[in-house]
Motif scaffolding. Structure first.
Motif, PDB file in Angstrom:
ATOM      1  N   UNK A  32      46.480  60.961  38.561  1.00 56.83           N
ATOM      2  CA  UNK A  32      46.840  59.803  39.396  1.00 56.83           C
ATOM      3  C   UNK A  32      45.600  58.969  39.708  1.00 56.83           C
ATOM      4  N   UNK A  33      45.779  57.660  39.757  1.00 56.20           N
ATOM      5  CA  UNK A  33      44.697  56.759  40.079  1.00 56.20           C
ATOM      6  C   UNK A  33      44.415  56.797  41.573  1.00 56.20           C
ATOM      7  N   UNK A  34      43.126  56.812  41.916  1.00 58.44           N
ATOM      8  CA  UNK A  34      42.720  56.788  43.311  1.00 58.44           C
ATOM      9  C   UNK A  34      43.326  55.539  43.970  1.00 58.44           C
ATOM     10  N   UNK A  35      43.945  55.683  45.153  1.00 66.92           N
ATOM     11  CA  UNK A  35      44.624  54.546  45.787  1.00 66.92           C
ATOM     12  C   UNK A  35      43.681  53.514  46.391  1.00 66.92           C
ATOM     13  N   UNK A  36      42.381  53.656  46.184  1.00 72.85           N
ATOM     14  CA  UNK A  36      41.452  52.637  46.671  1.00 72.85           C
ATOM     15  C   UNK A  36      40.341  52.440  45.648  1.00 72.85           C
ATOM     16  N   UNK A  37      39.857  51.219  45.565  1.00 67.34           N
ATOM     17  CA  UNK A  37      38.750  50.928  44.666  1.00 67.34           C
ATOM     18  C   UNK A  37      37.952  49.760  45.227  1.00 67.34           C
ATOM     19  N   UNK A  38      36.783  49.526  44.633  1.00 64.62           N
ATOM     20  CA  UNK A  38      35.889  48.451  45.050  1.00 64.62           C
ATOM     21  C   UNK A  38      35.833  47.399  43.946  1.00 64.62           C
ATOM     22  N   UNK A  39      35.750  46.142  44.361  1.00 58.99           N
ATOM     23  CA  UNK A  39      35.713  45.043  43.401  1.00 58.99           C
ATOM     24  C   UNK A  39      34.473  44.204  43.716  1.00 58.99           C
ATOM     25  N   UNK A  40      33.516  44.187  42.785  1.00 60.65           N
ATOM     26  CA  UNK A  40      32.225  43.547  43.009  1.00 60.65           C
ATOM     27  C   UNK A  40      32.122  42.280  42.170  1.00 60.65           C
ATOM     28  N   UNK A  41      31.673  41.189  42.776  1.00 62.05           N
ATOM     29  CA  UNK A  41      31.581  39.899  42.097  1.00 62.05           C
ATOM     30  C   UNK A  41      30.408  39.111  42.677  1.00 62.05           C
ATOM     31  N   UNK A  42      29.860  38.164  41.933  1.00 66.39           N
ATOM     32  CA  UNK A  42      28.773  37.335  42.464  1.00 66.39           C
ATOM     33  C   UNK A  42      29.308  36.110  43.202  1.00 66.39           C
ATOM     34  N   UNK A  43      28.579  35.656  44.204  1.00 64.70           N
ATOM     35  CA  UNK A  43      28.961  34.420  44.887  1.00 64.70           C
ATOM     36  C   UNK A  43      30.239  34.532  45.696  1.00 64.70           C
ATOM     37  N   UNK A  44      31.037  33.465  45.680  1.00 64.71           N
ATOM     38  CA  UNK A  44      32.260  33.396  46.479  1.00 64.71           C
ATOM     39  C   UNK A  44      33.485  33.619  45.601  1.00 64.71           C
ATOM     40  N   UNK A  45      34.387  34.464  46.072  1.00 63.46           N
ATOM     41  CA  UNK A  45      35.614  34.737  45.331  1.00 63.46           C
ATOM     42  C   UNK A  45      36.487  33.490  45.216  1.00 63.46           C
ATOM     43  N   UNK A  46      36.262  32.533  46.100  1.00 62.81           N
ATOM     44  CA  UNK A  46      37.053  31.294  46.097  1.00 62.81           C
ATOM     45  C   UNK A  46      36.541  30.269  45.088  1.00 62.81           C
ATOM     46  N   UNK A  47      35.467  30.590  44.369  1.00 59.60           N
ATOM     47  CA  UNK A  47      34.916  29.660  43.382  1.00 59.60           C
ATOM     48  C   UNK A  47      35.997  29.235  42.392  1.00 59.60           C
ATOM     49  N   UNK A  48      36.030  27.934  42.102  1.00 56.55           N
ATOM     50  CA  UNK A  48      37.143  27.370  41.336  1.00 56.55           C
ATOM     51  C   UNK A  48      36.865  27.377  39.829  1.00 56.55           C
ATOM     52  N   UNK A  49      36.846  28.583  39.247  1.00 51.85           N
ATOM     53  CA  UNK A  49      36.733  28.727  37.792  1.00 51.85           C
ATOM     54  C   UNK A  49      37.801  29.704  37.320  1.00 51.85           C
ATOM     55  N   UNK A  50      38.033  29.747  36.012  1.00 53.77           N
ATOM     56  CA  UNK A  50      39.030  30.660  35.471  1.00 53.77           C
ATOM     57  C   UNK A  50      38.703  32.106  35.741  1.00 53.77           C
ATOM     58  N   UNK A  51      37.415  32.461  35.629  1.00 54.03           N
ATOM     59  CA  UNK A  51      37.019  33.846  35.856  1.00 54.03           C
ATOM     60  C   UNK A  51      37.314  34.318  37.269  1.00 54.03           C
ATOM     61  N   UNK A  52      36.993  33.488  38.237  1.00 54.67           N
ATOM     62  CA  UNK A  52      37.261  33.866  39.634  1.00 54.67           C
ATOM     63  C   UNK A  52      38.762  33.845  39.928  1.00 54.67           C
ATOM     64  N   UNK A  53      39.485  32.935  39.293  1.00 48.65           N
ATOM     65  CA  UNK A  53      40.946  32.928  39.463  1.00 48.65           C
ATOM     66  C   UNK A  53      41.531  34.243  38.954  1.00 48.65           C
ATOM     67  N   UNK A  54      41.035  34.697  37.821  1.00 49.87           N
ATOM     68  CA  UNK A  54      41.467  35.992  37.279  1.00 49.87           C
ATOM     69  C   UNK A  54      41.177  37.102  38.288  1.00 49.87           C
ATOM     70  N   UNK A  55      39.965  37.108  38.834  1.00 46.67           N
ATOM     71  CA  UNK A  55      39.589  38.139  39.811  1.00 46.67           C
ATOM     72  C   UNK A  55      40.533  38.129  41.012  1.00 46.67           C
ATOM     73  N   UNK A  56      40.790  36.940  41.538  1.00 51.22           N
ATOM     74  CA  UNK A  56      41.655  36.829  42.722  1.00 51.22           C
ATOM     75  C   UNK A  56      43.058  37.334  42.423  1.00 51.22           C
ATOM     76  N   UNK A  57      43.613  36.910  41.295  1.00 54.79           N
ATOM     77  CA  UNK A  57      44.976  37.314  40.964  1.00 54.79           C
ATOM     78  C   UNK A  57      45.068  38.812  40.690  1.00 54.79           C
ATOM     79  N   UNK A  58      44.053  39.360  40.022  1.00 53.80           N
ATOM     80  CA  UNK A  58      44.060  40.795  39.742  1.00 53.80           C
ATOM     81  C   UNK A  58      43.992  41.599  41.030  1.00 53.80           C
ATOM     82  N   UNK A  59      43.133  41.189  41.943  1.00 50.20           N
ATOM     83  CA  UNK A  59      43.038  41.882  43.238  1.00 50.20           C
ATOM     84  C   UNK A  59      44.381  41.843  43.957  1.00 50.20           C
ATOM     85  N   UNK A  60      45.017  40.684  43.959  1.00 51.40           N
ATOM     86  CA  UNK A  60      46.318  40.547  44.631  1.00 51.40           C
ATOM     87  C   UNK A  60      47.350  41.496  44.034  1.00 51.40           C
ATOM     88  N   UNK A  61      47.409  41.559  42.709  1.00 51.22           N
ATOM     89  CA  UNK A  61      48.412  42.408  42.061  1.00 51.22           C
ATOM     90  C   UNK A  61      48.086  43.895  42.206  1.00 51.22           C
TER      91      UNK A  61
END
Length: 350
Positions: free
Chosen positions: A1-30
């Protein structure tokens, strides 16, 4: 079973308006919707060219994470922190998220390219799993970075469901959504549009100007000197891109390279015909039935493709209907997260 918690590390602001950060935000949400608690950790925005203070802060951030934790690290930072990855690879379960290899960014000099290539190749060896956003990036990592194919999870970006664009503009509205950086090829597009002054069209360049202000300023000067100020509008960042897609008739992305190109799948999701290049993963995203792809950097070929679709209304309508058909089969963000979770679960198997 997958551990029910994990850490997500990224540079700068998660709200940055690029495709990569959009991917990060959506993946975290899901991931959170699937019952996984995600702890976000922001690093310095100086990555992928960190100074000593940025590396020190990044090291402290990873050291503070409990032993044996699953840590997903955005490749914009991970690829530039090989010594930290080496130090933490046995204590933490490091998962690299590679949107596209850092050394493939446009505008790097030879020394920068070599630095990033060497650093990312080493860092990737320290990862237990690598998430990529396209088959093309998977191929690059296997062939050029000597990464074992079995170590890689392909998790395509998702799209939403939208009302299709009507595509009945008079004149046709050409839309480009991309940060104003060299890799996106706005300079090539401006040169192409100069060749089409004799046709009726209007163009909107939507994209963040803050990532490379000097280049954004250069592009504005190019538009001004082209004599197309009244036909090309640089509108900066827009919160609701759906409105932009729905007002457009044709989507244009002249990128020199794309690890995936999420704006392309979003354009298809809105039922838009596409003019783009055959660089990177773009041919994976844009079927021939809904798009015309040309060689990156070739402004004459790009101009010919745009002229074809501007002049031929029947072709434009055919590509529009094909895009609408394709839209129904595009992956969702839930699908994306499911592939990521499956890849993470593979790590814990005996």
């Amino acid at each position: 079973m997958l551990d029910p918690c994990l850490y997500f590390v990224f540079p700068g602001k998660l709200t940055t308006n690029t495709g990569g950060y959009h991917y990060d935000r959506q993946l975290i949400t899901e991931l959170e919707r699937s019952g996984i608690a995600v702890t976000p950790i922001a690093l310095s925005e100086k990555f992928p060219f960190p100074d000593e203070s940025a590396l020190t802060q990044a090291n402290q951030a990873l050291v503070s994470i409990p032993d044996d934790s699953i840590v997903i690290l955005d490749g914009l930072a991970f690829g530039a922190m090989k010594s930290i990855a080496e130090a933490q690879k046995n204590r933490l379960c490091l998962i690299a998220l590679c949107h596209h290899p850092l050394a493939m960014e446009t505008g790097l000099d030879r020394d920068q390219r070599k630095l990033l290539l060497d650093s990312e190749a080493h860092a990737l060896k320290c990862a237990r799993r690598i998430i990529v956003t396209s088959q093309n990036t998977r191929k690059i990592l296997v062939e050029d970075y000597s990464v074992a194919a079995s170590k890689i999870t392909v998790a395509l970006p998702g799209t939403g469901e939208y009302v299709f664009a009507e595509c009945n503009g008079a004149p046709p509205q050409l839309l480009t959504c991309a940060s104003l950086t060299k890799r996106k090829g706005h300079d090539v597009l401006i040169e192409s549009l100069k060749c089409l002054k004799h046709l009726h069209w209007e163009a909107r360049f939507v994209g963040d100007e803050s990532l490379d202000p000097a280049w954004a300023s250069t592009l504005k000067e190019k538009v001004k000197s082209s004599g197309l100020n009244d036909r090309i509008e640089l509108v900066g960042t827009v919160k609701n891109l759906t409105t932009e897609y729905q007002k457009a008739d044709v989507f244009v992305l002249p990128s020199r390279f794309e690890g995936y190109g999420m704006v392309l799948s979003e354009a298809l999701a809105h039922g838009l015909p596409i003019i783009s290049t055959d660089a990177g993963a773009i041919p994976e995203v844009v079927p021939k039935s809904a798009g015309i792809l040309v060689s990156p950097g070739d402004h004459l070929a790009l101009a010919a493709a745009m002229q074809k679709i501007i002049v031929d209304r029947d072709l434009r309508k055919k590509m529009q209907l094909n895009a609408q058909t394709i839209a129904h089969d595009l992956p969702s963000w839930k699908n994306c997260a499911e592939f990521v979770i499956k890849g993470l679960e593979e790590i814990s198997k005996p």
